[in-house]
Write a protein that holds these residues in place. Structure first.
Motif, PDB file in Angstrom:
ATOM      1  N   THR A  75       0.846  -1.189   0.000  1.00 16.94           N
ATOM      2  CA  THR A  75       0.000   0.000   0.000  1.00 16.94           C
ATOM      3  C   THR A  75       0.882   1.240   0.000  1.00 16.94           C
ATOM      4  N   GLY A  76       0.249   2.414   0.089  1.00 16.42           N
ATOM      5  CA  GLY A  76       0.993   3.651   0.191  1.00 16.42           C
ATOM      6  C   GLY A  76       1.171   4.334  -1.145  1.00 16.42           C
ATOM      7  N   THR A  77       2.288   5.076  -1.290  1.00 16.65           N
ATOM      8  CA  THR A  77       2.572   5.860  -2.486  1.00 16.65           C
ATOM      9  C   THR A  77       3.497   5.092  -3.418  1.00 16.65           C
ATOM     10  N   ILE A  78       3.264   5.194  -4.715  1.00 13.64           N
ATOM     11  CA  ILE A  78       4.132   4.540  -5.690  1.00 13.64           C
ATOM     12  C   ILE A  78       5.530   5.140  -5.576  1.00 13.64           C
ATOM     13  N   THR A 138       9.451   6.340  -6.317  1.00 16.65           N
ATOM     14  CA  THR A 138      10.144   6.940  -7.440  1.00 16.65           C
ATOM     15  C   THR A 138      11.313   6.060  -7.860  1.00 16.65           C
ATOM     16  N   ASN A 164       4.979  10.895 -10.341  1.00 12.17           N
ATOM     17  CA  ASN A 164       6.403  10.563 -10.431  1.00 12.17           C
ATOM     18  C   ASN A 164       6.732   9.612 -11.584  1.00 12.17           C
ATOM     19  N   ASN A 197      -8.439   7.181  -8.643  1.00 16.40           N
ATOM     20  CA  ASN A 197      -8.357   8.555  -9.134  1.00 16.40           C
ATOM     21  C   ASN A 197      -8.428   8.575 -10.661  1.00 16.40           C
ATOM     22  N   THR A 223       0.278   8.625  -9.011  1.00 16.36           N
ATOM     23  CA  THR A 223       0.920   9.925  -8.830  1.00 16.36           C
ATOM     24  C   THR A 223       1.735  10.319 -10.052  1.00 16.36           C
ATOM     25  N   PHE A 238      -2.228  -0.350  -4.144  1.00 18.33           N
ATOM     26  CA  PHE A 238      -2.053   1.089  -4.352  1.00 18.33           C
ATOM     27  C   PHE A 238      -3.383   1.715  -4.753  1.00 18.33           C
ATOM     28  N   GLU A 267      -3.647   5.471  -5.462  1.00 15.53           N
ATOM     29  CA  GLU A 267      -3.547   6.733  -6.193  1.00 15.53           C
ATOM     30  C   GLU A 267      -2.368   6.699  -7.144  1.00 15.53           C
TER      31      GLU A 267
END
Length: 326
Positions: A6-9, A11, A31, A50, A29, A25, A27
């Motif tokens: 989970t969390g943010t993809i 970079t 990056n 999203n 993003t 995941f 959202e």
């Protein structure tokens, strides 16, 4: 992949092969656009909800192998504009949630196939589909060319109180005229034509005292009588229409309006064109003659006599009364 992350993809600017499929995941993003060496991008089978960002088109155009299948990306008019650059193999059949409008100073107009976010101070809202006769495209900042709205006119339209121009014509809509349209008291031009219209004209129409042009034409201009697959406005034309004393052009052609015209319509001193062909109107008698009327079309109705008041409308140059019961 397959780790329930989970969390943010993260970079990974130097990544060539990037596979985060079958995780959690939510959202997508920005990056990813920084991964300039990317050749493969697999983000399928996550929980994205999203909007698919526009930069994904640029990624696809670089030949990157993309897989966004089995997510729940939301859709709005901006998404529709560029989704054609992504193939069905790349995005699959998304859940198609409608993206909400997040700006507090916009009004959200939600239809079956798109959501349009319109600033509350907007004055011109032109949502016509390209003219079905001339083929001319409609230029609008809210819908990409050739997107045809499906659904009903939402009541939230009444929140756009600064509008002076509004058109929904030639869309794939089956809709009533919402009473909230009476809140748009600055409207000067209103066009809702060339699609399936349901019910009657709400009495709130009388609030639109700045109107110069009003079109509720139901059928195609070349279709009179029974037109398969269409429905039309019905009932009597409400007396509140007489409040529109600045009206120049009124077109209710090709509906199922019945009964007599309101007698007070002769009080509409600025009216120059009155088009009522293809209805079930029984009388066009009014209190007096129309002062500026130059065109009157009432063909294909149920009118039984020519009233004396018509003779007082001395400016009429185009009179069409064929196919009645006179």
């Amino acid at each position: 992949s397959n780790n329930n992350i989970t969390g943010t993809i993260p970079t990974a600017e130097n990544a060539v092969y990037f596979n985060l499929s079958n995780n959690r995941f939510r959202e997508l993003t920005n990056n990813i656009v920084d991964m300039i060496y990317l050749e493969t991008l697999y983000l399928n089978d996550n929980l994205f909800t999203n909007e698919i960002p526009p930069y994904m088109c640029d990624v696809a155009n670089l030949g990157v192998d993309i897989n966004l299948n089995n997510n729940g990306f939301c859709v709005n008019s901006d998404t529709l504009e560029f989704l054609d650059c992504l193939t069905e193999e790349q995005i699959g059949e998304q859940v198609g949630l409608i993206c909400p409008c997040t700006d507090p100073d916009v009004v959200e107009l939600k239809f079956e196939n798109c959501t349009i976010c319109v600033p509350v101070e907007e004055r011109i809202l032109d949502l016509r589909y390209p003219n079905s006769i001339t083929g001319e495209p409609t230029i609008t900042k809210y819908l990409p060319e050739l997107v045809q709205i499906i659904g009903e006119i939402p009541p939230e339209i009444g929140q756009l109180t600064e509008l002076t121009y509004l058109s929904f014509s030639y869309n794939n809509m089956s809709t009533a005229i919402p009473p909230e349209i009476g809140n748009l008291t600055k409207l000067e031009q209103l066009f809702i034509s060339g699609m399936a219209l349901i019910g009657g004209i709400p009495p709130e129409i009388g609030n639109l005292t700045e109107l110069r042009q009003l079109w509720f034409a139901g059928r195609s201009p070349f279709c009179f009588g029974n037109c398969p697959g269409e429905s039309f406005l019905s009932g009597e034309i409400p007396e509140e229409i007489c409040n529109l004393t600045k009206l120049i052009n009124l077109n209710f052609q090709g509906n199922n309006f019945e009964g007599p015209l309101p007698m007070c319509m002769s009080d509409m001193d600025e009216l120059m064109k009155l088009e009522l062909g293809g209805n079930n109107i029984t009388s066009i008698e009014t209190n007096a003659g129309f002062k500026k009327l130059s065109k009157l079309t009432v063909f294909d109705n149920r009118i039984t006599h020519i009233p004396d008041s018509l003779g007082l409308s001395t400016g009429i140059m185009d009179l069409q009364m064929q196919y009645n019961r006179i």
